[in-house]
Design an enzyme around this catalytic site. Structure first.
Site, PDB file in Angstrom:
ATOM      1  N   ASP A  76     -11.848  -7.009  50.143  1.00  0.00           N
ATOM      2  CA  ASP A  76     -11.927  -7.601  51.480  1.00  0.00           C
ATOM      3  C   ASP A  76     -12.539  -6.615  52.480  1.00  0.00           C
ATOM      4  O   ASP A  76     -12.695  -6.942  53.660  1.00  0.00           O
ATOM      5  CB  ASP A  76     -10.562  -8.107  51.964  1.00  0.00           C
ATOM      6  CG  ASP A  76      -9.512  -7.017  52.050  1.00  0.00           C
ATOM      7  OD1 ASP A  76      -9.591  -6.048  51.276  1.00  0.00           O
ATOM      8  OD2 ASP A  76      -8.591  -7.138  52.889  1.00  0.00           O
ATOM      9  N   ASP A 182      -7.873   0.059  56.594  1.00  0.00           N
ATOM     10  CA  ASP A 182      -6.443  -0.119  56.289  1.00  0.00           C
ATOM     11  C   ASP A 182      -5.813   1.257  56.149  1.00  0.00           C
ATOM     12  O   ASP A 182      -6.392   2.144  55.521  1.00  0.00           O
ATOM     13  CB  ASP A 182      -6.263  -0.906  54.987  1.00  0.00           C
ATOM     14  CG  ASP A 182      -6.734  -2.353  55.112  1.00  0.00           C
ATOM     15  OD1 ASP A 182      -6.946  -2.804  56.254  1.00  0.00           O
ATOM     16  OD2 ASP A 182      -6.912  -3.011  54.074  1.00  0.00           O
ATOM     17  N   GLU A 208      -6.338  -1.858  62.293  1.00  0.00           N
ATOM     18  CA  GLU A 208      -5.858  -3.040  61.575  1.00  0.00           C
ATOM     19  C   GLU A 208      -4.487  -3.431  62.132  1.00  0.00           C
ATOM     20  O   GLU A 208      -3.777  -2.606  62.711  1.00  0.00           O
ATOM     21  CB  GLU A 208      -5.754  -2.747  60.074  1.00  0.00           C
ATOM     22  CG  GLU A 208      -4.716  -1.693  59.697  1.00  0.00           C
ATOM     23  CD  GLU A 208      -3.819  -2.130  58.549  1.00  0.00           C
ATOM     24  OE1 GLU A 208      -3.390  -3.307  58.548  1.00  0.00           O
ATOM     25  OE2 GLU A 208      -3.543  -1.299  57.675  1.00  0.00           O
TER      26      GLU A 208
END
Length: 612
Positions: A76, A182, A208
Site C-alpha cells: 500500500d 508508517d 500517518e
C-alpha cells in the site's frame, strides 16, 4: 526575505482520509516530490492506483517530478511503483533505504504473480517493468543527507514498523517537510522504536493516522491473550489461521509462538507459507543493524529467526485432520494462500482466525473483522462459522505515539494522512488544543497551501557560546534541554545581509555610544510571619549554589534576583527579579512561601515594574 520563505503545497493522490494507496505530492519552493506510490488492496480496477492525472495532466511524469521517495516495502506504499515509472512514465531518481530496495522487488513480483498468473489479469505491470523500475532506485543510509540537486536534499530516519521503514525529511533552504510513512513509537520483539535526531524541527509534519483514536493496551497483556486463544483452539482440536504480510508481524508472532511452544512442550504443528522463513532469514541476516538491540546481541550465538517448532507449509497440509497453526500471506485476505485456506476452514466453528493488523476497507479481512456471517468470495457464498479475533499487533503509532512525535518535532504545521476521516478529526482537535499548531487533513485531490514562518540566521560569537554555565543558569528546566541566551542583547548589524542578526555581550554594548541598554526589573511584596535569612539562604542554595547572603537580604544569579526586607519588623520582604529571570521567579516565589509561611501565605499580589 521572500525568497527565503517558500510556499509549500501538499496534495494526496492516495491515502487522503483513507487507508491504502499512499501517494502524496509535495511542492516546496518549486520542487515537486512524490512520497510513496502505493496500491489500494480494496479495489481490482483502476481505483487501486493513485490518480496520476493531477501531475501534468496524466502524461509522463519525468518533466514534473524532481524525485520519488518510498518509505517502506508494504504494497500500500510501493505497489504502484512499476506502473507509475514504466507505464505512466517516470525516468527520474527513486529513493528508498537499502533494506527496502532489496525487499521491494520480491514483494512486487509476488503480487504480480497473484494478479497475473493466478487471477489472470492482462492489464498489469510485468516482471520486466519491475526490473526496469528498480534500476532507477538509489539506496539511502539512515541520517545520510542526499542532495537531489543544488537546493533540494532528503534524509532518512528510523521508523520501526518493518525492516527498512524510514521517515523522510525533505528540505529546501530553511524549511522542511517530515513525512513519516508508517511508523511505530514503541519497540517490539525484533525492531526498535521510531526516532528522529534531536533538533529536527520540520515546517510541516505529515503523519500517518491509522490508529488516530486508539491507545493500545499493554503489549504483554495482548501477547498473553494471543497465546491463550491459540492454545485453547488447538487443545480443542481446531485449526488457527493467522494472515500476515511476508515480513514484519510474521517474525514478531513467530518469535512469540516459538518460545511459548518451547516452554509448554507442545507438539501441535505450526506452518508458514512456503519460502517466507528462508526469505526473512536472508534479509534479517543482511540487515541485522536495522533490528533491535536484543536481536543484535543474540544473533552471533543464535539466529532468532531459525525456528525449531515452525516449519514451511507442506503441500496439502491445510487438509490434514487435527489441530494446527498456519501463518499465511497476504495479511488482509485479499488473495493468495491465506484466502485459499480461509475458504476451506471458515465453515468449522472449532477453527479460529486471528487478524493481527489493520485491514483496508473492501478486503475480505475487513469484512471478517466487521462480523459478517456470509461472505461472497470468487463468486461463491461462504458461511463464516469459525471464531474471529482481532488483536492489534500492527506496528503503527497509536494516538499516544503520534502525540509523542509531534511533541518531539515541534512542527509549525501538522497534516494527517493514511487514516479514516472521523478518527483524524478527533486527533486534530486534540493536537490543536494541546500543541496550538494548525492541523490539516486533506481528502484525495485536495490541495493544502502552507506559507512557512520566516527564519532568521543569528551569528553567535564563540565566546558567547562558551559561556554555557551562564546560559544554563537561566533555564529552570531540570533536564537542561535548551540553552537560552536571554542574558545577551540581539541587535541588527545593518550590514549587507539584513536578515542576519548578531549577539553581543551586554557589557560591550554598554560602551557603544549607539546602543542604550535597558534593564526591566519587576518586584512583588511577600508577607511572612518572620524572616530568618539564614534558613532562607540555606534552602535557596539548591537553586543557586553561588548566592550571596547580606545583612538585609539575599542576592541570587549575580543580582538578577534579589530578596530584601522592607520593614524593621521582618514580616515583609520584597522579591525583585530581572525580566530574563521570569521563569525562575515562580519557583523562588513558591519556595519562599513554603519555607517562611507554609500555613498563612496570602495570595500573590500583582507584578509591579520598579524601574526601566
Amino acid at each position: 526575505m521572500a525568497d527565503k520563505v517558500p510556499t509549500i503545497k501538499i496534495v494526496p493522490l492516495g491515502a487522503g482520509q483513507d487507508v491504502g494507496r499512499s501517494c502524496i505530492l509535495i511542492t516546496i519552493g518549486g520542487k515537486n516530490i512524490m512520497v510513496d506510490c502505493g496500491m489500494h488492496m480494496g479495489y481490482q480496477d483502476d481505483r487501486r492506483f493513485p490518480d496520476f492525472s493531477y501531475i501534468g495532466g496524466g502524461g509522463r511524469l519525468t518533466d514534473y517530478l524532481d524525485c520519488v521517495i518510498i518509505s517502506h516495502f508494504h504494497l500500500d506504499h510501493c505497489g504502484s511503483l512499476p506502473h507509475m515509472s514504466e507505464i505512466v512514465g517516470y525516468d527520474g531518481p527513486i529513493y528508498m533505504t537499502y533494506p527496502t530496495k532489496a525487499i521491494c522487488p520480491v514483494l512486487l513480483e509476488d503480487y504480480r504473480k497473484v494478479q497475473c498468473d493466478i487471477k489472470g489479469e492482462s492489464n498489469f505491470f510485468t516482471s520486466d517493468d519491475i526490473k526496469n523500475c528498480m534500476k532507477k532506485v538509489i539506496g539511502c543510509a539512515l541520517h545520510e543527507i542526499i542532495q537531489v540537486d543544488d537546493q533540494l536534499s532528503i534524509r532518512a530516519f528510523y521508523a520501526g514498523h518493518v525492516l527498512g521503514a524510514a521517515m523522510f525529511e525533505i528540505r529546501l533552504g530553511d524549511h522542511s517537510v517530515l513525512y513519516t510513512g508508517d511508523y511505530n513509537m514503541t519497540p517490539d520483539r525484533h525492531l526498535g522504536a521510531a526516532r528522529v535526531l534531536p533538533g529536527v524541527r520540520p515546517t510541516v509534519l505529515i503523519s500517518e493516522s491509522t490508529y488516530a483514536t486508539t491507545i493500545r493496551d499493554s503489549k504483554r497483556a495482548r501477547e498473553r491473550d494471543f497465546l491463550r486463544k491459540v492454545h485453547e483452539t488447538v487443545m480443542k482440536g481446531g485449526k488457527v489461521i493467522i494472515p500476515v504480510f511476508a515480513l514484519g508481524r510474521a517474525q514478531e508472532l513467530c518469535i512469540l509462538l516459538e518460545s511459548y511452544w518451547e516452554r509448554m512442550a507442545l507438539s501441535v504443528p505450526i506452518y508458514f507459507s512456503q519460502g517466507l522463513a528462508e526469505r526473512a532469514n536472508q534479509y534479517y541476516r543482511l540487515f541485522i543493524s536495522w533490528t533491535n538491540e536484543n536481536i543484535k546481541k543474540t544473533f552471533v550465538e543464535r539466529n532468532m529467526f531459525e525456528f525449531k517448532h515452525i516449519r514451511p507449509m507442506e503441500k496439502g497440509c491445510e487438509d490434514q485432520p487435527g489441530p494446527q497453526v498456519l501463518f499465511s500471506t497476504p495479511g488482509m485476505l485479499h488473495g493468495g494462500q491465506s484466502l485459499k485456506v480461509f475458504k476451506k476452514w471458515c465453515g468449522d466453528p472449532l477453527n479460529m482466525i486471528i487478524m493481527p493488523g489493520y485491514c483496508v476497507a473492501g478486503t475480505v479481512g475487513a469484512r471478517v473483522i466487521n462480523g459478517e456471517k456470509k461472505i461472497e468470495i470468487d463468486g461463491k457464498m461462504h458461511d463464516i462459522k469459525l471464531g474471529v479475533e482481532y488483536m492489534s499487533f500492527s506496528a503503527h503509532a497509536d494516538a499516544k505515539g503520534i502525540m509523542q512525535l509531534i511533541r518531539q518535532c515541534e512542527p509549525q504545521h501538522v497534516m494527517f494522512v493514511h487514516g479514516e476521516a472521523e478518527k483524524m478529526e478527533f486527533l486534530k482537535g486534540k493536537v490543536e488544543k494541546e500543541y496550538k499548531v494548525p492541523v490539516h487533513m486533506p481528502a484525495n485531490g485536495e490541495t493544502v497551501v502552507i506559507t512557512a514562518q520566516p527564519k532568521l540566521d543569528i551569528k553567535v560569537p564563540l565566546e558567547v557560546c562558551n559561556k554555557i554555565d551562564r546560559s544554563l543558569s537561566l533555564d529552570p528546566n531540570p533536564s537542561k534541554l535548551e540553552c537560552p541566551f536571554v542574558a545577551e542583547i540581539v541587535y541588527d548589524q545593518a550590514n549587507d545581509n539584513l536578515h542576519i542578526l548578531s549577539t553581543a555581550e551586554s557589557e560591550d554594548l554598554a560602551e557603544d555610544a549607539d546602543c542604550v541598554p535597558i534593564t526591566l526589573s519587576l518586584s512583588e511584596i511577600i508577607k511572612v510571619n518572620r524572616i530568618d535569612w539564614n534558613v532562607l539562604a540555606k534552602e535557596l542554595l539548591i537553586y543557586d549554589p553561588r548566592l550571596q547572603q547580606k545583612d538585609d537580604g539575599i542576592e541570587m544569579f549575580h543580582g538578577e534576583i534579589t530578596l530584601v526586607a522592607t520593614d524593621s519588623e521582618d514580616v515583609e520582604l520584597e522579591l525583585i527579579w530581572d525580566e530574563c529571570r521570569e521563569h525562575w521567579f515562580k519557583i523562588i516565589h513558591q519556595a519562599i512561601l513554603t519555607i517562611m509561611t507554609p500555613e498563612n501565605s496570602p495570595p500573590s499580589t500583582p507584578v509591579i515594574p520598579v524601574n526601566a
